[in-house]
Design an enzyme around this catalytic site. Sequence first.
Site, PDB file in Angstrom:
ATOM      1  N   GLU A   1      10.672   4.516   1.919  1.00 13.47           N
ATOM      2  CA  GLU A   1      10.561   3.139   2.467  1.00 13.47           C
ATOM      3  C   GLU A   1      11.418   2.111   1.632  1.00 13.47           C
ATOM      4  O   GLU A   1      10.519   1.831   0.624  1.00 13.47           O
ATOM      5  CB  GLU A   1       9.058   2.922   2.750  1.00 13.47           C
ATOM      6  CG  GLU A   1       8.942   1.371   3.211  1.00 13.47           C
ATOM      7  CD  GLU A   1       7.603   0.868   3.048  1.00 13.47           C
ATOM      8  OE1 GLU A   1       7.175   0.158   3.912  1.00 13.47           O
ATOM      9  OE2 GLU A   1       6.793   1.123   2.308  1.00 13.47           O
TER      10      GLU A   1
ATOM     11  N   ASP B   1       6.174   6.201   0.172  1.00 10.87           N
ATOM     12  CA  ASP B   1       5.588   4.896   0.415  1.00 10.87           C
ATOM     13  C   ASP B   1       6.147   3.714  -0.581  1.00 10.87           C
ATOM     14  O   ASP B   1       6.063   4.253  -1.785  1.00 10.87           O
ATOM     15  CB  ASP B   1       4.332   4.757   0.485  1.00 10.87           C
ATOM     16  CG  ASP B   1       3.840   3.059   1.100  1.00 10.87           C
ATOM     17  OD1 ASP B   1       4.017   2.932   2.112  1.00 10.87           O
ATOM     18  OD2 ASP B   1       3.233   2.538   0.364  1.00 10.87           O
TER      19      ASP B   1
END
Length: 700
Positions: free
Chosen positions: A253, A225
């Site tokens: 990401e 993330d």
Amino acid sequence: MPAHDEDVAVRFSSNGKRFQIIAALVLMAFFGTLFSSTAAAPPAQAAAPGPKDATAVMFSWTWNAIARECTENLGPAGYGYVQTSPPQEHVQGPEWWTHYQPVSYKVESRLGTRAEFKQMVDTCHTAGVKVIADAVINHMSGKSAGGTGWAGTIFQHYDYPGNYQGQDFHSCRRDIANYQNRWEVQECNLVNLSDLNTSSPYVQGRIAGYLNDLVALGVDGFRIDAVKHIAASDMQGILSRVNDRARLYVVQEVIRANEPIQPEEYTSNGDIHEFAFARKLKEAFNGGNINWLITGNGIGPSWAGFLPQQNAAVFVDNHDTERNGETLTYKDGANYDLAQIFTLAWNYGSPSIHSGYSFSNNETGPAVASNGEVMDPVCGQNGWTCKHAQTNIENMVGFRNTSHAAPIVNKWDNGSNAIAFGRGDKSYVAINRGNAITRTFQSSLPAGRYCNVIVGLPTATGCSAGDVVTVDASGTFQATVGQNAALALHINAKAGGQTEPGATNLKVYYSTTKGWNDYKMHYRVGTGAWTTAPGVTMTAACPGWVSYTIPAGSTGATAAFNNGNGIWDNNNTSNYALDGGIATVNGNAVSNADPCSSASTPGPTDTTVLFYSTNKNWSSYNAHYRVGAGAWTTAPGVAMTASCPGWVTTSIPLNGASGITAAFNNAAGTWDNNGTNNYTAGPGYQRVKDGVVSQGNPCA
């Protein structure tokens, strides 16, 4: 928290919980680099290994429910991976984003206990599904007043006992104000989330310790993330400390925006989520005209602002974009489903299927029990969408696996809202965003009767939904594709009750070197249903071997073996691909030699004569190998020479060793390393084709 970038801004209100998401679309042209994960190459696994490269993203699903889905749906459907929500201890609260505010690295959350997580991983592996954990490592919580975590950890905004104290966070300690300033993006707080000093060796060690704990629990990779907010050198420092790195699939990401930090900085670590792909799918399927997706080379790496194929992780939506309106969502009905079908059929990137729950409020979390634990999801209850198990999406996973590495062929469109294309001679799909169409389609499929997998799968006598399509000897077929509907055919989903020309029984031999008291084979034919575990009983064939014969008419099988009492050999979660008249399994290798035949001629005893199929159409073929436990050849290895049509070869002296380990490449950065497992081969004639090693000289 939501996607963490300038193009997805997030604001907390005074109570520290509420937020608003605003998305802006920006794209730039770029190029990327592929890194292969052979033994002598950098350790990044740059793409999910095929053919099983589809990931089911089980957003907010409990560990027990994921284990059930791996057994009942994901494994049988052919998903390669399942992605879990973040498993670490988090802040308390009913919202969906609590999982993205860590307070410790205990594997205890409202989704289940550590023991349940471990059991889930083991169960999924048995079902042939690998597990990716969503890893939140950029920050800790966004609670200015501190609090108590899910598992009882008492914390302050910049103090997490046993993990971090004030000196372990960046000194900025305010929210990012200027996304054009690299320092701010990577060292200031993202919506008040306490930003870890990821350049600190101590912090890198603590993060790596958490990731290594998950590796020890059996996970096969990570979705990481907020990677844009971590310097590329910091990411490399963290991952360099992670155990068993070469086998892990990493997807990151990194949302591209008009700012200094770009996805190319991170491609050496693994895949990158390609948000532009999802945005273009919304533009196409919500607008009605989809023909432009396949014109020219089609949507993918040749488009400005798109990652190269080997670096791209693609999706229709994720947990952030379904809430901020950036992409299609389950609320778009048929438009959404058709975009999923296209994504699984098209040959760009490694796809993920988001499967969450319905919501009317963007902060709403999943259904929870009175104690705050998420209730085990059940399809059809509490709003769970179960997109991963929806027939027209789930069956397309088998279509994708069958089509792996096959090129786009036989493209057709009507100039606006209907498209069709094939994947070599493996499959064919038609997608219609407009009114019903009836026409004769030209494919490269072999003649036969096929099931439209959009609606059903083969049965013993036909197709489960009755939608049988007949392809003639020239590859043509006539069909009607309804309004907002699709049709998909592939060679592993032919209608039951037909015997292919020249089909024979598939006799499977399995070595008894494991010393089990009983040998079972758990299998499925094509993309059909699996046998009921533990499977069928194999019987003694000759000394050292048991066997079982799958009836004639099969077009190949997938199998795992067990002792009938919980001990499995599933080829390191990949299962075994079996085809031909004879398939022999011994030590994780599959061959087509009959071990019980005195006429078997394995070839030389102290040389591996290695053959490799040229169906990849590379301009050059190289074998990168080592003999026994010796040193690897210098990459890209030894140039292989033409042997006969469809094959190249090289001979490798064994000098007393029992065999070789090898990977193959085109000398230009494109590798086949058997999904990071490499290939093993013994002495004699050994051939490698479509990820399978078998014995024999294909040019004899």
